[in-house]
Design a protein around this motif. Structure first.
Motif, PDB file in Angstrom:
ATOM      1  N   LEU A  68       0.745  -1.138  -0.030  1.00 59.38           N
ATOM      2  CA  LEU A  68       0.070   0.067   0.072  1.00 59.38           C
ATOM      3  C   LEU A  68       0.886   1.283  -0.329  1.00 59.38           C
ATOM      4  CD1 LEU A  68      -2.761  -1.151   2.592  1.00 59.38           C
ATOM      5  CD2 LEU A  68      -3.195  -1.033  -0.065  1.00 59.38           C
ATOM      6  N   VAL A  69       1.952   1.252   0.900  1.00 58.34           N
ATOM      7  CA  VAL A  69       2.641   2.404   0.862  1.00 58.34           C
ATOM      8  C   VAL A  69       3.514   2.662  -0.626  1.00 58.34           C
ATOM      9  CG1 VAL A  69       5.098   3.244   1.754  1.00 58.34           C
ATOM     10  CG2 VAL A  69       3.524   2.420   3.321  1.00 58.34           C
ATOM     11  N   VAL A  70       3.711   1.460  -1.169  1.00 59.39           N
ATOM     12  CA  VAL A  70       4.487   1.811  -2.540  1.00 59.39           C
ATOM     13  C   VAL A  70       3.323   2.330  -3.478  1.00 59.39           C
ATOM     14  CG1 VAL A  70       5.318   0.472  -4.490  1.00 59.39           C
ATOM     15  CG2 VAL A  70       6.266  -0.089  -2.333  1.00 59.39           C
ATOM     16  N   VAL A  71       2.047   1.921  -3.586  1.00 60.04           N
ATOM     17  CA  VAL A  71       1.148   2.573  -4.419  1.00 60.04           C
ATOM     18  C   VAL A  71       0.817   3.680  -4.143  1.00 60.04           C
ATOM     19  CG1 VAL A  71      -1.227   2.058  -5.160  1.00 60.04           C
ATOM     20  CG2 VAL A  71       0.159   0.116  -4.864  1.00 60.04           C
ATOM     21  N   VAL A  72       0.676   4.192  -2.853  1.00 61.51           N
ATOM     22  CA  VAL A  72       0.471   5.539  -2.492  1.00 61.51           C
ATOM     23  C   VAL A  72       1.716   6.462  -2.885  1.00 61.51           C
ATOM     24  CG1 VAL A  72      -0.156   7.027  -0.761  1.00 61.51           C
ATOM     25  CG2 VAL A  72      -1.402   5.148  -1.002  1.00 61.51           C
ATOM     26  N   GLY A  73       2.621   6.033  -2.458  1.00 63.26           N
ATOM     27  CA  GLY A  73       4.112   6.845  -2.872  1.00 63.26           C
ATOM     28  C   GLY A  73       4.146   6.885  -4.507  1.00 63.26           C
ATOM     29  N   TRP A  74       3.864   6.028  -5.139  1.00 58.15           N
ATOM     30  CA  TRP A  74       4.198   5.918  -6.511  1.00 58.15           C
ATOM     31  C   TRP A  74       3.297   7.386  -7.193  1.00 58.15           C
ATOM     32  CZ3 TRP A  74       2.054   5.533 -11.394  1.00 58.15           C
ATOM     33  CH2 TRP A  74       3.007   5.359 -12.520  1.00 58.15           C
ATOM     34  N   LEU A  75       1.744   7.115  -6.650  1.00 52.77           N
ATOM     35  CA  LEU A  75       0.874   8.234  -7.138  1.00 52.77           C
ATOM     36  C   LEU A  75       1.014   9.660  -6.837  1.00 52.77           C
ATOM     37  CD1 LEU A  75      -2.419   6.113  -6.531  1.00 52.77           C
ATOM     38  CD2 LEU A  75      -1.268   6.381  -8.589  1.00 52.77           C
ATOM     39  N   LEU A  76       1.790   9.772  -5.496  1.00 50.43           N
ATOM     40  CA  LEU A  76       1.767  11.281  -4.893  1.00 50.43           C
ATOM     41  C   LEU A  76       3.366  11.597  -4.958  1.00 50.43           C
ATOM     42  CD1 LEU A  76      -0.333  10.860  -1.761  1.00 50.43           C
ATOM     43  CD2 LEU A  76      -0.918  11.885  -3.754  1.00 50.43           C
ATOM     44  N   MET A  77       4.232  10.821  -5.944  1.00 45.32           N
ATOM     45  CA  MET A  77       5.551  11.200  -5.970  1.00 45.32           C
ATOM     46  C   MET A  77       6.016  12.836  -6.294  1.00 45.32           C
ATOM     47  SD  MET A  77       8.091   9.704  -5.276  1.00 45.32           S
ATOM     48  CE  MET A  77       7.734   8.196  -5.278  1.00 45.32           C
ATOM     49  N   PRO A  78       5.144  13.295  -7.005  1.00 46.05           N
ATOM     50  CA  PRO A  78       5.648  14.741  -7.236  1.00 46.05           C
ATOM     51  C   PRO A  78       5.536  15.468  -6.093  1.00 46.05           C
ATOM     52  CG  PRO A  78       4.352  14.125  -9.118  1.00 46.05           C
ATOM     53  CD  PRO A  78       4.112  13.017  -8.064  1.00 46.05           C
ATOM     54  N   GLN A  79       4.543  15.053  -5.018  1.00 39.17           N
ATOM     55  CA  GLN A  79       4.574  15.959  -3.740  1.00 39.17           C
ATOM     56  C   GLN A  79       5.661  15.419  -2.812  1.00 39.17           C
ATOM     57  OE1 GLN A  79       1.760  14.387  -5.534  1.00 39.17           O
ATOM     58  NE2 GLN A  79       0.684  16.112  -6.315  1.00 39.17           N
ATOM     59  N   VAL A  80       5.710  14.224  -2.990  1.00 40.08           N
ATOM     60  CA  VAL A  80       6.877  13.403  -1.948  1.00 40.08           C
ATOM     61  C   VAL A  80       8.102  14.364  -2.429  1.00 40.08           C
ATOM     62  CG1 VAL A  80       8.369  11.552  -1.506  1.00 40.08           C
ATOM     63  CG2 VAL A  80       5.740  11.438  -1.812  1.00 40.08           C
ATOM     64  N   ILE A  81       8.356  14.398  -3.752  1.00 39.62           N
ATOM     65  CA  ILE A  81       9.758  15.196  -4.114  1.00 39.62           C
ATOM     66  C   ILE A  81       9.824  16.552  -3.673  1.00 39.62           C
ATOM     67  CG2 ILE A  81      11.402  15.846  -6.019  1.00 39.62           C
ATOM     68  CD1 ILE A  81      11.305  12.917  -5.292  1.00 39.62           C
ATOM     69  N   THR A  82       8.435  17.345  -3.726  1.00 41.92           N
ATOM     70  CA  THR A  82       8.481  18.560  -3.240  1.00 41.92           C
ATOM     71  C   THR A  82       8.988  18.578  -1.869  1.00 41.92           C
ATOM     72  OG1 THR A  82       6.793  19.242  -4.859  1.00 41.92           O
ATOM     73  CG2 THR A  82       6.898  20.668  -3.109  1.00 41.92           C
ATOM     74  N   VAL A  83       8.353  17.968  -0.886  1.00 37.74           N
ATOM     75  CA  VAL A  83       8.889  17.968   0.414  1.00 37.74           C
ATOM     76  C   VAL A  83      10.350  17.436   0.734  1.00 37.74           C
ATOM     77  CG1 VAL A  83       8.297  16.690   2.604  1.00 37.74           C
ATOM     78  CG2 VAL A  83       6.624  17.217   1.152  1.00 37.74           C
ATOM     79  N   LEU A  84      10.954  16.595  -0.071  1.00 38.56           N
ATOM     80  CA  LEU A  84      12.149  15.872   0.124  1.00 38.56           C
ATOM     81  C   LEU A  84      13.152  16.610  -0.351  1.00 38.56           C
ATOM     82  CD1 LEU A  84      13.821  13.459   1.328  1.00 38.56           C
ATOM     83  CD2 LEU A  84      13.592  12.449  -0.843  1.00 38.56           C
ATOM     84  N   ALA A  85      12.921  17.246  -1.365  1.00 43.52           N
ATOM     85  CA  ALA A  85      13.915  18.117  -2.174  1.00 43.52           C
ATOM     86  C   ALA A  85      13.466  19.507  -2.540  1.00 43.52           C
ATOM     87  CB  ALA A  85      14.745  17.253  -3.324  1.00 43.52           C
ATOM     88  N   PRO A  86      12.973  20.108  -1.699  1.00 41.10           N
ATOM     89  CA  PRO A  86      12.014  21.513  -2.051  1.00 41.10           C
ATOM     90  C   PRO A  86      13.025  22.459  -3.062  1.00 41.10           C
ATOM     91  CG  PRO A  86      12.701  21.660   0.058  1.00 41.10           C
ATOM     92  CD  PRO A  86      13.054  20.043  -0.364  1.00 41.10           C
ATOM     93  N   GLY A  87      14.160  22.385  -3.100  1.00 38.86           N
ATOM     94  CA  GLY A  87      15.027  23.189  -3.763  1.00 38.86           C
ATOM     95  C   GLY A  87      14.887  22.968  -5.235  1.00 38.86           C
ATOM     96  N   PHE A  88      14.589  21.592  -5.595  1.00 41.34           N
ATOM     97  CA  PHE A  88      14.396  21.024  -7.085  1.00 41.34           C
ATOM     98  C   PHE A  88      13.139  21.537  -7.582  1.00 41.34           C
ATOM     99  CE2 PHE A  88      16.949  16.969  -6.890  1.00 41.34           C
ATOM    100  CZ  PHE A  88      17.805  17.598  -6.426  1.00 41.34           C
ATOM    101  N   VAL A  89      12.283  22.090  -6.997  1.00 38.00           N
ATOM    102  CA  VAL A  89      11.038  22.930  -7.539  1.00 38.00           C
ATOM    103  C   VAL A  89      11.221  23.854  -8.488  1.00 38.00           C
ATOM    104  CG1 VAL A  89       8.836  23.695  -6.898  1.00 38.00           C
ATOM    105  CG2 VAL A  89       9.684  22.077  -5.519  1.00 38.00           C
ATOM    106  N   GLU A  90      12.181  24.555  -8.130  1.00 33.47           N
ATOM    107  CA  GLU A  90      12.627  25.966  -9.005  1.00 33.47           C
ATOM    108  C   GLU A  90      13.410  25.412 -10.023  1.00 33.47           C
ATOM    109  OE1 GLU A  90      14.102  28.768  -6.512  1.00 33.47           O
ATOM    110  OE2 GLU A  90      12.118  29.105  -5.528  1.00 33.47           O
TER     111      GLU A  90
END
Length: 511
Positions: A95-117
């Motif tokens: 379940l964690v893998v499925v949810v993480g795969w679907l929400l990956m853009p939001q996850v990367i925004t949290v894990l690497a906020p400097g990449f957003v720009e």
């Protein structure tokens, strides 16, 4: 314990050497640019979950429970406990893998906020992390089966599994790159596939040991299963505080100029050689040993085991940290400075390695002190300490990164590890679970003296032999390292920090 430490440490050494080969190849192909930054973030996320929920929190709760059940109730009860937890872990990790795969853009925004720009790094990070994320499922299940093997005093297969990770990564980088978008994508596929192979290896080893684990069986929340889960929840922070600190490092580093994530990755990979060989091996071998000794009512044996683990950790870790501090520049230049990895990247990475060297002994000591709590079923105390250490690391990151950039991030992690180790030791001593015996007190100062001699020899060797031309870096670096190792061994023997006769005797008894 020494035999088991050497088994785990030997296989970990093989894995780290292959890891160096892999990282040298990555550095020459990717350098420290946007593709490298994106891949290292994609690798960090599943590894963070693996170390928190697989190797960290879960093992701190499961291994003592499994070892204790095996000693008190027999193999059938221990096997049932492992099967029930494996089925539960398969369900919720899927379940964690499925949810993480679907929400990956939001996850990367949290894990690497400097990449957003930076649209290039952000897009690459999302794509690569979606490829690597299923690795979480396979490697956490592999950690469960490895815990079963460790509880049975079978350490070789679990320790050998990471070798397959490095082999698969190297093979993917060489073989898949022409068929995918970038070399980073090829590496991501290698990571994911290595999880399947590692799970297959340890499952086969458990089957050979008569403990085949059913990953898709019925889920039963029996009292032993609930007890493990109850201890696991606080253990997420208690056992994984170092990994949370490293995640914070990535978040802060993503806000720095391009390349900061890569500089920290390469420096951490070098520091992980002694950390993996010594720290991981010590914690892996010590936890089931302490759990059995305490479960069988032998507190004095547990006391001796903890003192000898501390002595061995200091004997091996302090010279490693001293050598990395003295040779941070030559090590990075010799290993990585070629191809896309230029002199500027080498200088930036060596600064981070110097900072990591400061914290190295404390990282290992945390691995030694934590089993003193986990073996007694206490995951709450490391949690309370861990929360404070995570906050301290965040504050130090924000302050020091402003002054010395990515080096401040590495230094903050080391300071946090120091505070963590000191607080864990202090709590164990307060409860009389840790009392330094006379042998440890006598030899600790002699170990420091031997390290001082070694560092003086390394300083003279670096002054006389470095820098050298590109073709001579590796052989000259190897010669300096051999000289340092010989000088430390000789000084340790002369000062009485190490008795070769004792090591031979312990090896004979272990064999």
């Amino acid at each position: 314990m020494l035999r088991n430490v050497m088994t785990v440490g030997g296989w970990t050494m093989a894995s780290r050497v292959l890891g160096f080969a892999r990282d040298i190849l990555i550095a020459s192909r990717l350098g420290a640019g946007p593709i490298a930054d994106a891949f290292f973030v994609a690798l960090k996320l599943p590894n963070l979950f693996r170390r928190l929920f697989g190797e960290g929190a879960f093992n701190s709760a499961f291994v003592p429970a499994f070892a204790g059940t095996l000693a008190a109730e027999g193999r059938a009860a221990a096997h049932a406990l492992a099967n029930h937890l494996a089925a539960l872990m398969t369900l919720w990790l899927s379940l964690v893998v499925v949810v993480g795969w679907l929400l990956m853009p939001q996850v990367i925004t949290v894990l690497a906020p400097g990449f957003v720009e930076d649209p290039l790094r952000y897009g690459l990070a999302v794509e690569m992390t979606r490829i690597t994320f299923p690795y979480l499922l396979f490697i956490c299940l592999a950690a469960l089966v490895s815990g079963v093997l460790n509880g049975l005093d079978r350490f070789a297969a679990a320790a050998a599994a990471p070798v397959l990770f490095n082999l698969m990564s190297i093979g993917a980088l060489i073989g898949l790159t022409p068929f995918v978008a970038t070399a980073g994508h090829a590496l991501a596929w290698g990571v994911m596939l290595s999880g399947i192979v590692q799970l297959g290896l340890v499952w086969w080893a458990a089957r050979q040991a008569g403990m085949a684990i059913g990953l898709l069986g019925p889920i039963r929340l029996t009292p032993p299963v609930r007890a493990v889960l109850k201890k696991m929840v606080p253990g997420v922070l208690g056992a994984g505080v170092t990994q949370l600190n490293l995640a914070i490092d990535v978040i802060i580093a993503s806000l720095l100029p391009a390349g900061a994530v890569s500089f920290l990755y390469y420096a951490d990979r070098v520091a992980q050689l002694p950390l993996g060989v010594i720290g991981a091996a010590m914690g892996t071998a010590l936890l089931p040993l302490l759990a059995r000794q305490l479960r069988m009512g032998r507190p004095l044996a547990a006391h001796r085991s903890l003192n000898r683990a501390l002595e061995l950790s200091l004997l091996l870790t302090l010279p490693a940290a001293g050598a990395l501090a003295m040779l941070s520049g030559p090590i990075i230049e010799g290993l990585f400075q070629r191809g896309a990895f230029d002199a500027r990247a080498a200088a930036a990475t060596s600064g981070a390695l110097l900072a990591y060297a400061f914290g190295m002994p404390f990282f290992v000591l945390v691995k030694v002190f934590a089993p003193g709590f986990f073996a007694r079923g206490d995951t709450g105390t490391p949690v309370r300490i861990g929360i404070g250490v995570v906050v301290l690391n965040l504050v130090l990151n924000l302050i020091l990164s402003r002054w010395i950039g990515h080096v401040g991030i590495a230094l903050s992690t080391g300071i946090a590890a120091m505070v963590n180790a000191l607080l864990l030791a202090g709590m164990l001593m307060r409860r009389r679970h840790l009392v330094f015996d006379r042998r440890l007190r006598r030899r600790a100062w002699r170990i420091l003296g031997a390290v001082a001699v070694m560092m003086a020899v390394l300083g003279l060797a670096r002054w006389a032999l470095w820098p050298v031309g590109p073709g001579w870096r590796v052989p000259v670096l190897a010669a300096i390292c051999v000289l340092g190792a010989v000088s430390y061994a000789a000084a340790a023997q002369v000062l009485g920090a190490l008795r070769l006769g004792e090591v031979k005797a312990m090896m004979r008894r272990g064999g």
